[in-house]
Design a protein around this motif. Structure first.
Motif, PDB file in Angstrom:
ATOM      1  N   GLN A  63       0.751  -1.192   0.439  1.00  0.00           N
ATOM      2  CA  GLN A  63       0.305  -0.188   0.547  1.00  0.00           C
ATOM      3  C   GLN A  63       1.229   1.622  -0.046  1.00  0.00           C
ATOM      4  O   GLN A  63       1.957   1.119   0.627  1.00  0.00           O
ATOM      5  N   PRO A  64       0.554   2.430  -0.545  1.00  0.00           N
ATOM      6  CA  PRO A  64       1.102   3.722  -1.048  1.00  0.00           C
ATOM      7  C   PRO A  64       1.148   3.812   0.594  1.00  0.00           C
ATOM      8  O   PRO A  64       0.608   4.084   1.113  1.00  0.00           O
ATOM      9  N   PHE A  65       2.454   4.880   1.019  1.00  0.00           N
ATOM     10  CA  PHE A  65       2.598   5.462   2.464  1.00  0.00           C
ATOM     11  C   PHE A  65       1.976   6.328   2.766  1.00  0.00           C
ATOM     12  O   PHE A  65       1.077   6.506   4.251  1.00  0.00           O
ATOM     13  N   TYR A  66       1.125   7.449   2.469  1.00  0.00           N
ATOM     14  CA  TYR A  66      -0.221   8.363   2.473  1.00  0.00           C
ATOM     15  C   TYR A  66      -0.780   7.438   2.320  1.00  0.00           C
ATOM     16  O   TYR A  66      -1.868   8.416   2.608  1.00  0.00           O
ATOM     17  N   LYS A  67      -1.253   6.667   2.711  1.00  0.00           N
ATOM     18  CA  LYS A  67      -2.843   5.698   2.147  1.00  0.00           C
ATOM     19  C   LYS A  67      -2.602   4.998   3.714  1.00  0.00           C
ATOM     20  O   LYS A  67      -3.622   4.142   3.919  1.00  0.00           O
ATOM     21  N   SER A  68      -0.924   4.271   3.633  1.00  0.00           N
ATOM     22  CA  SER A  68      -1.233   3.115   5.310  1.00  0.00           C
ATOM     23  C   SER A  68      -2.286   4.026   6.318  1.00  0.00           C
ATOM     24  O   SER A  68      -1.742   5.182   6.478  1.00  0.00           O
ATOM     25  N   SER A  69      -2.147   3.362   6.995  1.00  0.00           N
ATOM     26  CA  SER A  69      -2.699   3.346   8.447  1.00  0.00           C
ATOM     27  C   SER A  69      -2.526   4.277   9.016  1.00  0.00           C
ATOM     28  O   SER A  69      -2.152   5.232  10.535  1.00  0.00           O
ATOM     29  N   ARG A  70      -0.523   3.030   9.097  1.00  0.00           N
ATOM     30  CA  ARG A  70       0.232   3.908  10.265  1.00  0.00           C
ATOM     31  C   ARG A  70       0.711   5.502   9.880  1.00  0.00           C
ATOM     32  O   ARG A  70       0.802   6.176  10.523  1.00  0.00           O
ATOM     33  N   TRP A  71       0.186   5.149   8.507  1.00  0.00           N
ATOM     34  CA  TRP A  71       0.925   7.459   8.406  1.00  0.00           C
ATOM     35  C   TRP A  71      -0.466   8.013   9.098  1.00  0.00           C
ATOM     36  O   TRP A  71       0.018   8.843   9.052  1.00  0.00           O
ATOM     37  N   LYS A  72      -1.409   7.141   9.165  1.00  0.00           N
ATOM     38  CA  LYS A  72      -2.716   8.473   8.966  1.00  0.00           C
ATOM     39  C   LYS A  72      -2.504   8.333  10.230  1.00  0.00           C
ATOM     40  O   LYS A  72      -3.163   9.696  11.056  1.00  0.00           O
ATOM     41  N   ASN A  73      -2.671   7.728  10.943  1.00  0.00           N
ATOM     42  CA  ASN A  73      -2.345   7.636  12.557  1.00  0.00           C
ATOM     43  C   ASN A  73      -1.420   8.764  13.326  1.00  0.00           C
ATOM     44  O   ASN A  73      -1.241   9.474  14.340  1.00  0.00           O
ATOM     45  N   LYS A  74      -0.195   8.250  12.394  1.00  0.00           N
ATOM     46  CA  LYS A  74       0.943   9.506  13.316  1.00  0.00           C
ATOM     47  C   LYS A  74       0.865  10.469  12.498  1.00  0.00           C
ATOM     48  O   LYS A  74       0.957  11.522  13.881  1.00  0.00           O
ATOM     49  N   ARG A  75      -0.179  10.820  11.726  1.00  0.00           N
ATOM     50  CA  ARG A  75      -0.364  12.016  11.113  1.00  0.00           C
ATOM     51  C   ARG A  75      -0.780  13.228  12.191  1.00  0.00           C
ATOM     52  O   ARG A  75      -0.727  14.249  12.558  1.00  0.00           O
ATOM     53  N   GLU A  76      -1.921  12.247  12.306  1.00  0.00           N
ATOM     54  CA  GLU A  76      -2.621  12.837  13.354  1.00  0.00           C
ATOM     55  C   GLU A  76      -2.156  13.084  14.941  1.00  0.00           C
ATOM     56  O   GLU A  76      -2.842  13.373  15.217  1.00  0.00           O
ATOM     57  N   LYS A  77      -1.531  12.060  15.165  1.00  0.00           N
ATOM     58  CA  LYS A  77      -1.022  12.610  15.975  1.00  0.00           C
ATOM     59  C   LYS A  77       0.244  13.502  16.392  1.00  0.00           C
ATOM     60  O   LYS A  77       0.646  14.598  17.412  1.00  0.00           O
ATOM     61  N   ILE A  78       1.024  14.049  15.117  1.00  0.00           N
ATOM     62  CA  ILE A  78       1.594  14.821  14.804  1.00  0.00           C
ATOM     63  C   ILE A  78       0.947  16.444  14.813  1.00  0.00           C
ATOM     64  O   ILE A  78       1.415  17.019  15.703  1.00  0.00           O
ATOM     65  N   LEU A  79      -0.190  16.177  14.081  1.00  0.00           N
ATOM     66  CA  LEU A  79      -1.007  17.590  14.220  1.00  0.00           C
ATOM     67  C   LEU A  79      -1.658  17.474  16.023  1.00  0.00           C
ATOM     68  O   LEU A  79      -1.267  18.999  15.829  1.00  0.00           O
ATOM     69  N   ARG A  80      -2.046  16.554  16.459  1.00  0.00           N
ATOM     70  CA  ARG A  80      -2.276  16.724  18.157  1.00  0.00           C
ATOM     71  C   ARG A  80      -0.966  17.416  18.804  1.00  0.00           C
ATOM     72  O   ARG A  80      -1.485  18.028  19.697  1.00  0.00           O
ATOM     73  N   ARG A  81       0.151  17.183  18.609  1.00  0.00           N
ATOM     74  CA  ARG A  81       0.892  17.333  19.226  1.00  0.00           C
ATOM     75  C   ARG A  81       1.248  18.817  19.066  1.00  0.00           C
ATOM     76  O   ARG A  81       0.944  19.432  19.942  1.00  0.00           O
ATOM     77  N   ASP A  82       1.439  19.304  17.831  1.00  0.00           N
ATOM     78  CA  ASP A  82       1.230  20.506  17.697  1.00  0.00           C
ATOM     79  C   ASP A  82       0.194  21.442  17.424  1.00  0.00           C
ATOM     80  O   ASP A  82      -0.063  22.491  16.748  1.00  0.00           O
TER      81      ASP A  82
END
Length: 94
Positions: free
Chosen positions: A3-22
């Protein structure tokens, strides 16, 4: 087929964590005293050049679309001077 990186659940979860962190604020705008909503998570060390840092929190920062676009030269696919400044400020933990 992977699966492409930006479609992966790992990326989606990490992205959300970073947005929350910031706190959903653009970290580039924040440097200049502006409070702008972030919608993008930027790889300080680009994914294409440093895939091993793709999910590392220290390598990810929240940005608004305008600032994120200013980090990349879209014709050469290289970091701009602004993108290089972030790379100089951020480095892997010891």
């Amino acid at each position: 087929m992977t699966q492409p990186f930006y479609k992966s659940s790992r990326w989606k979860n990490k992205r959300e964590k970073i947005l929350r962190r910031d706190k959903y604020l653009c970290q580039e705008c924040k440097r200049y005293g502006r409070s702008t909503q972030a919608s993008t998570v930027h790889h300080v060390n680009p994914l294409e050049h440093s895939p091993e840092y793709g999910l590392e929190s220290w390598n990810l920062i929240s940005m608004c679309a305008k600032c994120h676009d200013s980090m990349h030269d879209r014709t050469t696919d290289q970091l701009t001077a602004a993108g290089e400044r972030w790379r100089e400020r951020v480095s892997p933990p010891p």
